[in-house]
Design a protein around this motif. Structure first.
Motif, PDB file in Angstrom:
ATOM      1  N   LEU A 247       0.809  -1.212   0.000  1.00 51.68           N
ATOM      2  CA  LEU A 247       0.000   0.000   0.000  1.00 51.68           C
ATOM      3  C   LEU A 247       0.847   1.269   0.000  1.00 51.68           C
ATOM      4  O   LEU A 247       0.343   2.363  -0.261  1.00 51.68           O
ATOM      5  N   ARG A 248       2.136   1.133   0.269  1.00 49.99           N
ATOM      6  CA  ARG A 248       3.031   2.288   0.132  1.00 49.99           C
ATOM      7  C   ARG A 248       2.955   2.861  -1.288  1.00 49.99           C
ATOM      8  O   ARG A 248       3.179   4.051  -1.507  1.00 49.99           O
ATOM      9  N   GLN A 249       2.673   1.979  -2.261  1.00 57.81           N
ATOM     10  CA  GLN A 249       2.644   2.404  -3.660  1.00 57.81           C
ATOM     11  C   GLN A 249       1.592   3.479  -3.909  1.00 57.81           C
ATOM     12  O   GLN A 249       1.695   4.261  -4.853  1.00 57.81           O
ATOM     13  N   TRP A 250       0.564   3.506  -3.077  1.00 59.59           N
ATOM     14  CA  TRP A 250      -0.514   4.459  -3.299  1.00 59.59           C
ATOM     15  C   TRP A 250      -0.078   5.890  -2.998  1.00 59.59           C
ATOM     16  O   TRP A 250      -0.592   6.846  -3.578  1.00 59.59           O
ATOM     17  N   ARG A 251       0.864   6.072  -2.071  1.00 54.20           N
ATOM     18  CA  ARG A 251       1.391   7.393  -1.719  1.00 54.20           C
ATOM     19  C   ARG A 251       0.273   8.371  -1.329  1.00 54.20           C
ATOM     20  O   ARG A 251       0.150   9.466  -1.882  1.00 54.20           O
ATOM     21  N   ARG A 252      -0.532   7.949  -0.378  1.00 51.20           N
ATOM     22  CA  ARG A 252      -1.628   8.796   0.094  1.00 51.20           C
ATOM     23  C   ARG A 252      -1.060  10.026   0.795  1.00 51.20           C
ATOM     24  O   ARG A 252      -0.280   9.914   1.732  1.00 51.20           O
ATOM     25  N   PRO A 253      -1.402  11.233   0.323  1.00 52.27           N
ATOM     26  CA  PRO A 253      -0.906  12.448   0.995  1.00 52.27           C
ATOM     27  C   PRO A 253      -1.302  12.458   2.478  1.00 52.27           C
ATOM     28  O   PRO A 253      -2.417  12.090   2.838  1.00 52.27           O
ATOM     29  N   GLY A 254      -0.359  12.872   3.303  1.00 53.98           N
ATOM     30  CA  GLY A 254      -0.644  12.976   4.723  1.00 53.98           C
ATOM     31  C   GLY A 254      -0.412  11.713   5.514  1.00 53.98           C
ATOM     32  O   GLY A 254      -0.720  11.655   6.707  1.00 53.98           O
ATOM     33  N   VAL A 255       0.145  10.674   4.865  1.00 51.49           N
ATOM     34  CA  VAL A 255       0.394   9.399   5.548  1.00 51.49           C
ATOM     35  C   VAL A 255       1.878   9.065   5.474  1.00 51.49           C
ATOM     36  O   VAL A 255       2.500   9.183   4.407  1.00 51.49           O
ATOM     37  N   VAL A 256       2.456   8.666   6.603  1.00 56.76           N
ATOM     38  CA  VAL A 256       3.843   8.198   6.672  1.00 56.76           C
ATOM     39  C   VAL A 256       3.822   6.702   6.956  1.00 56.76           C
ATOM     40  O   VAL A 256       3.034   6.225   7.791  1.00 56.76           O
ATOM     41  N   TYR A 257       4.693   5.958   6.263  1.00 59.03           N
ATOM     42  CA  TYR A 257       4.778   4.507   6.456  1.00 59.03           C
ATOM     43  C   TYR A 257       6.096   4.155   7.138  1.00 59.03           C
ATOM     44  O   TYR A 257       7.158   4.663   6.766  1.00 59.03           O
ATOM     45  N   HIS A 258       6.017   3.240   8.103  1.00 54.61           N
ATOM     46  CA  HIS A 258       7.201   2.784   8.822  1.00 54.61           C
ATOM     47  C   HIS A 258       7.290   1.267   8.762  1.00 54.61           C
ATOM     48  O   HIS A 258       6.304   0.568   9.054  1.00 54.61           O
ATOM     49  N   ALA A 259       8.455   0.757   8.412  1.00 55.17           N
ATOM     50  CA  ALA A 259       8.704  -0.668   8.595  1.00 55.17           C
ATOM     51  C   ALA A 259       8.777  -0.956  10.094  1.00 55.17           C
ATOM     52  O   ALA A 259       9.119  -0.078  10.891  1.00 55.17           O
ATOM     53  N   LEU A 260       8.440  -2.179  10.460  1.00 52.67           N
ATOM     54  CA  LEU A 260       8.506  -2.583  11.867  1.00 52.67           C
ATOM     55  C   LEU A 260       9.837  -3.276  12.135  1.00 52.67           C
ATOM     56  O   LEU A 260      10.274  -4.114  11.335  1.00 52.67           O
ATOM     57  N   ARG A 261      10.469  -2.925  13.230  1.00 56.12           N
ATOM     58  CA  ARG A 261      11.774  -3.519  13.552  1.00 56.12           C
ATOM     59  C   ARG A 261      11.666  -5.023  13.760  1.00 56.12           C
ATOM     60  O   ARG A 261      12.585  -5.776  13.423  1.00 56.12           O
ATOM     61  N   THR A 262      10.554  -5.450  14.331  1.00 53.51           N
ATOM     62  CA  THR A 262      10.312  -6.881  14.502  1.00 53.51           C
ATOM     63  C   THR A 262       9.172  -7.286  13.578  1.00 53.51           C
ATOM     64  O   THR A 262       8.069  -6.738  13.676  1.00 53.51           O
ATOM     65  N   ARG A 263       9.435  -8.215  12.664  1.00 53.07           N
ATOM     66  CA  ARG A 263       8.388  -8.626  11.727  1.00 53.07           C
ATOM     67  C   ARG A 263       7.256  -9.284  12.483  1.00 53.07           C
ATOM     68  O   ARG A 263       7.456 -10.104  13.375  1.00 53.07           O
ATOM     69  N   THR A 264       6.045  -8.915  12.116  1.00 52.53           N
ATOM     70  CA  THR A 264       4.881  -9.317  12.893  1.00 52.53           C
ATOM     71  C   THR A 264       4.045 -10.395  12.217  1.00 52.53           C
ATOM     72  O   THR A 264       2.952 -10.697  12.651  1.00 52.53           O
ATOM     73  N   GLY A 265       4.532 -10.943  11.167  1.00 53.65           N
ATOM     74  CA  GLY A 265       3.729 -11.871  10.368  1.00 53.65           C
ATOM     75  C   GLY A 265       3.544 -11.290   8.974  1.00 53.65           C
ATOM     76  O   GLY A 265       3.856 -10.116   8.720  1.00 53.65           O
ATOM     77  N   GLU A 266       3.046 -12.078   8.078  1.00 54.76           N
ATOM     78  CA  GLU A 266       2.943 -11.656   6.686  1.00 54.76           C
ATOM     79  C   GLU A 266       1.579 -12.017   6.114  1.00 54.76           C
ATOM     80  O   GLU A 266       0.956 -13.000   6.512  1.00 54.76           O
ATOM     81  N   LEU A 267       1.142 -11.213   5.166  1.00 54.37           N
ATOM     82  CA  LEU A 267      -0.062 -11.507   4.395  1.00 54.37           C
ATOM     83  C   LEU A 267       0.344 -12.202   3.103  1.00 54.37           C
ATOM     84  O   LEU A 267       1.295 -11.781   2.440  1.00 54.37           O
ATOM     85  N   SER A 268      -0.374 -13.235   2.758  1.00 52.88           N
ATOM     86  CA  SER A 268      -0.080 -13.941   1.512  1.00 52.88           C
ATOM     87  C   SER A 268      -1.003 -13.443   0.408  1.00 52.88           C
ATOM     88  O   SER A 268      -2.050 -12.851   0.662  1.00 52.88           O
TER      89      SER A 268
END
Length: 301
Positions: A247-268
């Motif tokens: 969803l980072r690809q959408w580049r919604r104005p006003g939103v910041v994206y952060h990776a998580l230091r500890t991976r929390t699981g993944e969506l397939s």
């Protein structure tokens, strides 16, 4: 009347000579003459003026020639279309997808499939996972892109990709859309925005589990039925949200994206289709999806 009668008639009409037409058709002349007489009897028309010296089309024959060529052209086109469909090169493919899938891999798959099989008509429908499975069972979809692993009798699936969750929050003035890695536990006091569990059960459970592993129970103060709506609420400062990385690809104005230091699981992301007999189009699409997925981050996460 059969198509061969039209081919015989067209050959004679173009050659205006039974002998040359017979050679062109690789037939003996007497059977060809007999077939033309039979065609005239079935139509109740005289198609040719015949003399010992020449053969000419009658006015009725000239009119019939135009239609005969059109019918034969359509028939040849239908035969070729059928052969192309049997090779997975023509026909119509109906595709379902979940919203989050269109931000990364799915457009690449559709683009490549259209490039290599331009004669295939593609129809796409945005649906939630349950709607897609129902549509597959009722033959309203040929294939579906889903986030929920499918292990159901009568359906076959293929894993295409998996991706981590990232944290989305409201951006400060002048802040870049991509922030540095963060600890999920640092956001335990924040209110979270969520999609309804009925729409995205796997995602919902993944978020809850991630927060619990970080040592807190998330507080959901807002629900939104669409990712775009949910991120608009994030931009408005009404809460934070864990979202698929694509969803980072959408580049919604006003939103910041952060990776998580500890991976929390993944969506397939899986491609699902019905188990049936030969399905050339579906098989061709699945093969393209596999190649495209392997050429991206895909299975490497």
């Amino acid at each position: 009347m059969e198509l061969r009668h039209l081919r015989y008639f067209i050959a004679v009409a173009e050659e205006l000579h039974f002998g040359r037409a017979a050679r062109r058709l690789r037939l003996a002349q007497p059977p060809l003459s007999q077939q033309i007489r039979s065609l005239e009897e079935k139509l109740g028309l005289r198609l040719f003026h015949r003399t010992s010296r020449k053969v000419e089309l009658t006015p009725e024959g000239s009119a019939f020639l135009e239609r005969a060529r059109l019918v034969l052209s359509h028939a040849d086109g239908a035969f070729e279309f059928g052969r192309a469909a049997s090779r997975g090169e023509a026909g119509r493919l109906t595709i379902g997808f979940v919203t989050s899938a269109v931000y990364n891999l799915v457009p690449d798959i559709l683009r490549e499939f259209h490039r290599v099989r331009p004669k295939v008509q593609i129809r796409c429908f945005e649906m939630n996972p349950e709607e897609q499975l129902i549509a597959l069972r009722h033959h309203k979809l040929d294939v579906a892109f889903v986030r929920t692993p499918v292990r159901e009798e009568g359906l076959e699936s293929m894993l295409l990709a998996h991706e981590p969750l990232v944290l989305a929050r409201s951006a400060g003035e002048g802040e870049e859309a991509a922030g540095g890695p963060v600890r999920l536990a640092d956001f335990k006091a924040e209110e979270f925005i969520m999609l309804p569990r009925t729409l995205a059960p796997l995602y919902h459970d993944l978020v809850v589990t991630a927060c619990q592993r970080a040592g807190f129970q998330p507080r959901f103060n807002q629900e939104a039925g669409e990712w775009q709506t949910a991120l608009a609420l994030v931009a408005a400062g009404l809460g934070v949200m864990l979202v698929p990385e694509s969803l980072r690809q959408w580049r919604r104005p006003g939103v910041v994206y952060h990776a998580l230091r500890t991976r929390t699981g993944e969506l397939s992301l899986e491609l699902v289709w019905r188990q049936a007999g030969p399905q050339p189009l579906v098989e061709a699409f699945a093969a393209t999806a596999k190649v495209v997925a392997a050429g991206t981050r895909g299975l490497s996460g």
